[in-house]
Write an enzyme that holds these catalytic residues in place. Structure first.
Site, mmCIF file in Angstrom:
data_model
loop_
_atom_site.group_PDB
_atom_site.id
_atom_site.type_symbol
_atom_site.label_atom_id
_atom_site.label_comp_id
_atom_site.label_asym_id
_atom_site.label_seq_id
_atom_site.Cartn_x
_atom_site.Cartn_y
_atom_site.Cartn_z
ATOM 1 N N HIS A 67 36.891 51.330 40.803
ATOM 2 C CA HIS A 67 36.320 49.992 40.680
ATOM 3 C C HIS A 67 36.832 49.067 41.789
ATOM 4 C CE1 HIS A 67 36.657 45.857 38.909
ATOM 5 N NE2 HIS A 67 35.362 46.059 38.764
ATOM 6 N N GLU A 70 35.046 49.829 44.942
ATOM 7 C CA GLU A 70 33.687 49.242 44.923
ATOM 8 C C GLU A 70 33.737 47.785 45.385
ATOM 9 O OE1 GLU A 70 32.118 48.443 40.954
ATOM 10 O OE2 GLU A 70 31.295 46.694 41.977
ATOM 11 N N HIS A 71 34.687 47.026 44.851
ATOM 12 C CA HIS A 71 34.825 45.622 45.257
ATOM 13 C C HIS A 71 35.050 45.483 46.756
ATOM 14 C CE1 HIS A 71 35.487 42.637 41.878
ATOM 15 N NE2 HIS A 71 35.036 43.708 41.269
ATOM 16 N N GLU A 143 39.066 39.590 36.436
ATOM 17 C CA GLU A 143 37.998 40.369 35.814
ATOM 18 C C GLU A 143 38.558 41.211 34.662
ATOM 19 O OE1 GLU A 143 35.724 42.565 38.733
ATOM 20 O OE2 GLU A 143 34.492 43.487 37.179
#
Lengths: 419, 413
Positions: A67, A70-71, A143
């Site tokens: 993740h 991905e950012h 997040e």
């Protein structure tokens, strides 16, 4: 190039494996103006331990790294954020990470090729510095806090933790604030170089395209990479039994939420099993079932239950979720139903019709088609086979899978109740 | 009644929609809110929800949805039913016709019982259950803070006007509602509602419309109701109304209602709104979120039929003053013509691409056509997109001069 067709619903998919082992699927839609592309690597939150094919060394990476990566993909050396570039072209662009893949996508009526330029440019050009990796830590931390406060995320992850003791599906997709503190530009590059090799990726393109033409356009934009050997993922040994039969937690919710998880085996034709389970649960617990009506009339549930059979490289399970003032009673009723009720021929036929209709409707939009083909491809299946598998399934198969899932007490209950 | 077929070969399904519009009034709203959920409980042919569900599933999992929408000064009861195209079925069947028949049955032939005088009434058990459900819906309106705040801003801005009414009504109204007076109300509702029917897909209009009219006739429903048009123009406030509401929240929601009192064209106002707050390249997103890092979200939406623009932000509670100042600065900047070519083109691109997507979704297509029908306008997407290309910075500055802050609402701790 291989072509697969389903004549019943008049759809075709063209599948090509490029010399670099990348898989491309094209679903032509002559009638639509909208176009959609999604490109994914088979790298998700379950993949935290592997053998690096270039060094042959075992690598363990921090939870949440897929993740995090991905950012960090969108940021370019020039300082430009590719997401805004794509939006500036009038395209709907996005990216997401799941347990078994990370995907980059966009859709829109115009500007497909300028969009393709940008997409293939940013996904193939990672730019990580100590500084920009550090900068992201706070944002992702926020997040993670947000997910921590989301009742449904908590419900889901607790259900996984109830079912699995060691399996990496019980890790939050984004990791924890602690685990991401160990992520560095080196660990990111190591994951990128392994999992973002074209041979580990799948691309699905949907819209008014000539398949060979659009595949050529993609090939033109691929950067040369050395061939990569097989990526060996190492998953921890998982005991047969579940981990805990009940996990309860309190959060800010009005009505308690629940999720029942049934642990299954990962061998066999999982797509076929998925459809068979769908028939079983729709027949026994769906909105036409006696059990559903009883629970509704008793005031135990207000809406239909959410039921999904999920599987991937290292897990397979059924989850049944909803809201109820008395989740334990719902669990009891669900187990009772599975144990004492067989799916009847009438229910079986009706459920099959429903599934035929639901599947056909998936072809209404290019986005849905793209997502469906991609998610199945990541698991090694071709979505166009769906109706063939549906036809293969008979009533006996459905009732067998029902008993198999229920037996051995391999189920768990996750509850999120009010404070 | 208007029956519209939107022929399209883009979809695997055909979408059937029946809309009933009535003027929004305080004394009708709660009863109206009960009607869609009550109608889904049963018809005189399929007397329970279970029977309706079985029928739908047997129709290849036809999906049905119901709802109430506030649209300008009307409330619209919306019924959607989606079925697979007949020629994609493994058997020969007229599923779209069956679907429309089922919709007629559900909407115009509700399950009825008789009272002791032999008068038709709704089923008491169904009415009571749906009253309980509506109470839960109304009570849970505070669960989604961002939506709650947006609705509350509208209620404050349009206080005393139809548009300020909450679409699910009031819990205290429910006490006096029973199976008898609700049925009376339903009959009145059907007689005053404007009925609009839409079918999207590859279908034959004449036969479907003919069948639909016949079904209504056989149930004694007059398709030509005594519908009355309404349109109340809000008087903009010279000094903004400021409302602070306290709740146990960790994030603040700042919602601002702008009144647009302008003779400029729809396309020009839409461009103004896009530059202000639609998408990631808009002034609000760039300045409130990206540059000042004040908000998790920041944007604006134009409600054309009420001449209103709503600005929505989710912020840290302590950042209220700062955020408000930045928003006001953005409004001022547009007024002063501080718009870059890039902002203009990005807004144009966004509206153009969103508009081109309308025919790609059955539901969006119907929403677009229905709005035109309700406002007696000719649908013409191409002309709209064309006009968007012609909007100049001066036009946007002109719009900006006609925009005033009307209501500032803040949901905080």
């Amino acid at each position: 190039m291989q072509v697969f067709e389903d004549k019943r619903i008049r759809e075709k998919v063209y599948v090509e494996e490029l010399p670099n082992k990348m898989q491309i699927m094209v679903v032509p839609k002559r009638e639509t103006q909208n176009k959609y592309i999604i490109w994914a690597t088979k790298f998700g939150s379950i993949d935290n331990h592997f053998i690096d094919p270039t060094t042959n060394e075992e690598v363990v990476v921090p939870d949440g790294i897929a993740h995090y990566l991905e950012h960090k993909m969108f940021e370019q050396k020039s300082g430009v954020d590719s997401l805004y570039t794509l939006m500036g072209l009038g395209l709907n662009a996005n990216a997401y990470t799941t347990s078994d893949h990370t995907a980059y996508l966009f859709g829109g009526v115009d500007n497909f090729y300028p969009g393709l330029d940008e997409l293939m440019d940013y996904v193939q050009n990672p730019y990580y510095t100590d500084e920009n990796v550090e900068k992201e830590r706070g944002i992702i931390g926020q997040e993670i806090n947000m997910y921590d406060n989301e009742p449904f995320s908590k419900l889901y992850i607790n259900c996984m933790k109830g079912m699995y003791k060691n399996n990496t599906i019980n890790i939050d997709t984004a990791g924890t604030v602690e685990s991401i503190s160990h992520i560095t530009k080196e660990t990111l590059y190591s994951c990128y170089n392994t999992f973002y090799h074209p041979s580990n990726t799948v691309m699905v393109i949907v819209g008014d395209f000539e398949p060979q033409e659009v595949i050529n356009e993609v090939q033109k934009r691929l950067l040369p990479r050395e061939p990569l050997g097989e990526i060996k993922r190492i998953y921890p040994e998982e005991p047969w039994e579940i981990n805990e039969s009940l996990i309860e937690t309190s959060m800010d919710v009005n009505m308690p939420m629940f999720m029942i998880g049934f642990k299954d085996e990962i061998t066999g034709d999982k797509l076929k099993d998925q459809i068979a389970v769908e028939i079983a649960v729709n027949s026994l617990l769906g909105k036409c079932s006696e059990t559903y009506q009883d629970m509704y009339n008793e005031g135990l549930i207000m809406t239909e239950l959410e039921m999904e059979y999920e599987f991937s490289r290292n897990f397979a399970h059924l989850i049944i979720a909803g809201e109820s003032k008395n989740p334990k009673r719902v669990e009891e009723i669900v187990l009772n139903t599975f144990e004492n009720k067989e799916v009847t021929l009438e229910e079986f036929e009706r459920s099959k019709k429903k599934i035929y209709g639901d599947y056909t409707s998936e072809y209404n939009s290019v986005d849905e088609i793209g997502r469906m083909f991609l998610q199945d491809a990541v698991k090694g299946y071709n979505s166009i086979e769906y109706l063939n598998k549906l036809e293969e399934i008979d009533l006996e198969y459905v009732n067998n899978i029902r008993t198999k899932l229920l037996n051995h007490n391999r189920h768990t209950l996750s509850i999120v109740k009010g404070k | 009644m208007k029956f519209t077929v939107l022929n399209s070969n883009k979809f695997k399904t055909n979408l059937c929609c029946v809309f009933l519009a009535v003027p929004l009034t305080e004394d009708r709203v709660t009863k109206t809110a009960l009607i869609p959920s009550l109608l889904r409980r049963g018809t005189n042919n399929l007397t329970s929800q279970l029977e309706i569900n079985k029928r739908l599933e047997e129709m290849y999992g036809a999906s049905i949805s119901y709802g109430i929408e506030k649209e300008a000064d009307y409330e619209v009861l919306k019924f959607y039913l989606e079925v697979i195209n007949d020629d994609l079925l493994p058997e020969k069947r007229a599923l779209t016709k069956e679907g429309l028949d089922l919709l007629v049955d559900i909407i115009f032939n509700p399950y009825l019982e008789k009272d002791s005088n032999g008068e038709s009434i709704f089923c008491k058990q169904y009415v009571n259950q749906e009253k309980d459900n509506l109470i839960k819906v109304i009570e849970s309106r505070k669960d989604n803070k961002a939506n709650y705040a947006a609705n509350r801003m509208v209620e404050e801005m349009y206080q005393g006007e139809a548009y300020g009414i909450y679409k699910f009504g009031k819990i205290e109204d429910l006490k006096s509602i029973n199976e008898k007076n609700l049925y009376e109300f339903y009959k009145e509702l059907i007689s005053i509602a404007k009925i609009s029917v839409y079918v999207v897909g590859d279908v034959n209009k004449d036969s479907l419309e003919g069948d639909f009219r016949k079904s209504l006739e056989s149930l004694g429903v007059n398709p030509e109701s005594s519908f009355e048009k309404v349109n109340m123009r809000h008087t903009p406030r010279t000094n903004p109304k400021v409302v602070n509401e306290k709740m146990d929240v960790s994030q603040g929601n700042l919602i601002i209602g702008l009144d647009v009192n302008s003779n400029k064209t729809n396309e020009e106002i839409i461009m103004y709104n896009a530059i202000l707050g639609t998408g990631a390249n808009s002034k609000l997103f760039q300045n409130v979120r990206e540059k000042a890092s004040l908000a998790y979200s920041a944007g604006s939406k134009y409600f054309r039929r009420k001449n209103m623009i709503m600005i929505k932000t989710g912020i840290e509670i302590s950042n209220y003053e700062k955020t408000l100042a930045i928003i006001e600065e953005q409004l001022e900047n547009i007024k002063n013509g501080e718009i870059t070519e890039q902002e203009l083109e990005s807004a144009r691109q966004l509206i153009t691409s969103t508009s081109k997507l309308i025919p790609e979704s059955g539901e969006n297509l119907v929403t677009y056509y229905y709005d035109k029908e309700m406002n007696d306008e000719e649908p013409d997407l191409e002309k709209f997109i064309d006009n968007i290309q012609k909007v100049k910075i001066e036009d946007i500055v002109d719009v900006a001069k006609d925009v005033s802050v009307d209501t500032i609402y803040f949901l905080r701790d």
